[in-house]
Design an enzyme around this catalytic site. Structure first.
Site, mmCIF file in Angstrom:
data_model
loop_
_atom_site.group_PDB
_atom_site.id
_atom_site.type_symbol
_atom_site.label_atom_id
_atom_site.label_comp_id
_atom_site.label_asym_id
_atom_site.label_seq_id
_atom_site.Cartn_x
_atom_site.Cartn_y
_atom_site.Cartn_z
ATOM 1 N N HIS A 1 23.400 27.629 22.937
ATOM 2 C CA HIS A 1 24.288 28.191 23.955
ATOM 3 C C HIS A 1 25.684 27.581 23.817
ATOM 4 O O HIS A 1 25.892 26.609 23.112
ATOM 5 C CB HIS A 1 23.732 27.998 25.376
ATOM 6 N N CYS B 1 30.070 20.692 24.864
ATOM 7 C CA CYS B 1 29.266 21.897 25.149
ATOM 8 C C CYS B 1 30.095 23.169 25.042
ATOM 9 O O CYS B 1 29.545 24.270 25.111
ATOM 10 C CB CYS B 1 28.634 21.804 26.528
ATOM 11 N N HIS C 1 25.676 25.125 20.408
ATOM 12 C CA HIS C 1 24.821 23.989 20.045
ATOM 13 C C HIS C 1 23.440 24.277 20.630
ATOM 14 O O HIS C 1 23.292 25.174 21.453
ATOM 15 C CB HIS C 1 25.391 22.682 20.610
ATOM 16 N N HIS D 1 19.346 23.317 22.131
ATOM 17 C CA HIS D 1 18.482 22.449 22.942
ATOM 18 C C HIS D 1 17.033 22.856 22.735
ATOM 19 O O HIS D 1 16.743 24.035 22.490
ATOM 20 C CB HIS D 1 18.774 22.603 24.437
ATOM 21 N N ASP E 1 13.411 32.297 23.128
ATOM 22 C CA ASP E 1 13.127 31.329 22.063
ATOM 23 C C ASP E 1 13.845 31.714 20.767
ATOM 24 O O ASP E 1 13.804 32.870 20.341
ATOM 25 C CB ASP E 1 11.609 31.259 21.819
ATOM 26 N N HIS E 2 14.491 30.707 20.163
ATOM 27 C CA HIS E 2 15.221 30.893 18.891
ATOM 28 C C HIS E 2 16.319 31.954 19.018
ATOM 29 O O HIS E 2 16.545 32.741 18.091
ATOM 30 C CB HIS E 2 14.264 31.208 17.741
ATOM 31 N N GLU F 1 16.796 20.639 30.238
ATOM 32 C CA GLU F 1 17.672 20.916 29.098
ATOM 33 C C GLU F 1 17.599 19.758 28.104
ATOM 34 O O GLU F 1 17.647 19.943 26.895
ATOM 35 C CB GLU F 1 19.104 21.093 29.591
HETATM 36 NI NI NI Z 1 24.042 22.342 26.001
#
Ligand code: NI
Length: 268
Positions: free
Chosen positions: A146, A165, A171, A173, A211-212, A257
């Protein structure tokens, strides 16, 4: 638990599920009791007591007393689950029984709630005021990228507010999701909801969706919504509204997160 002077005391009891009786003096309360000599299941029971502190002892209830009662009631019930001649009653009904029997044995002290951790990723919880409803929670995982960004802000303000961020290419998580539901255990399986069905619903509505993925770029939910952990939690909660069978109530979700940052949305 309504009186101002009430406090809550939680004691964790670790139980190895074994048909063998532990020899006196061999207890190891830090690993589990009876001692888990071999590869055998270990569960934990968290007993949360509610009440007032005794002025003489400074205690709500002696934790040794909790241990003794819970082990005396729970150990045989757990051992029974290993016996092929006894049909397993399932975790929901087992917990209902443990709550009632431990509660009766602990009078005059009051159990606020009893939580059975059947694995690091799943627990069942009985609350006195909610029975026969039992709570069930499971953890799930998904990985996503995100970027935290508000197009209405200047590049400088975005950088100041979101720091790293705000990286233009995003990046990632490894998110953890806990879903808490409540319902009356099925009289045959003892389950709130068949576990395969539970996972299928979460996969279909959440994991397969996020996901992904790059949340900002791949997911329409975040096309115009900053994918902070707060917004992700709210979106997940809203997506799970109405997906469970009528007898199962969505109580709360939690999204981690990172191990240090978690957002929770509750329906209660
Ligand atoms: Ni983040």
């Amino acid at each position: 638990m309504s009186k101002k002077t009430d406090i809550l005391l939680t004691r964790e009891v670790r139980l190895a599920i074994t048909a063998l009786e532990s020899a006196p003096g061999e207890a190891n309360n830090f690993a589990a009791n009876p001692p888990p000599n071999g590869v055998i299941p270990v569960v934990t029971l968290n007993v949360r007591m509610a009440g007032r502190v005794n002025a003489d002892t400074g205690m709500l209830v002696n934790i040794k007393h909790i241990d003794q009662i819970v082990r005396r009631v729970a150990a045989p019930a757990m051992a029974d689950m290993l016996r092929p001649d006894i049909r397993s009653i399932g975790p929901g009904l087992l917990l209902t029984e443990l709550f009632q029997r431990c509660g009766a044995a602990l009078v005059p002290y009051e159990i606020n709630d009893l939580t059975l951790h059947v694995s690091p990723w799943m627990y069942f919880q009985a609350n006195g005021g909610e029975l026969p409803m039992i709570r069930m929670a499971q953890r799930f995982e998904f990985s996503a990228a995100h970027r935290l960004h508000n197009p209405d802000f200047s590049p400088e303000k975005n950088l100041e507010l979101f720091g790293k961020c705000n990286n233009p290419n995003g990046h990632g998580h490894n998110y953890e999701l806990e879903v808490l539901v409540g319902g009356q255990p099925d009289p045959h399986s003892g389950q709130i909801l068949p576990l395969a069905q539970f996972q299928r619903l979460i996969n279909e509505h959440i994991i397969d969706v996020f996901d992904h993925k790059h949340l900002n770029l791949d997911c329409p939910e975040f096309a115009a919504l900053n994918p902070t952990v707060e917004n992700i939690a709210q979106i997940i909660f809203s997506k799970l509204q109405g997906v469970f069978p009528a007898h199962v109530k969505l109580l709360a979700i939690k999204v981690w997160e990172t191990p240090k940052t978690c957002c929770e949305v509750r329906a209660y």
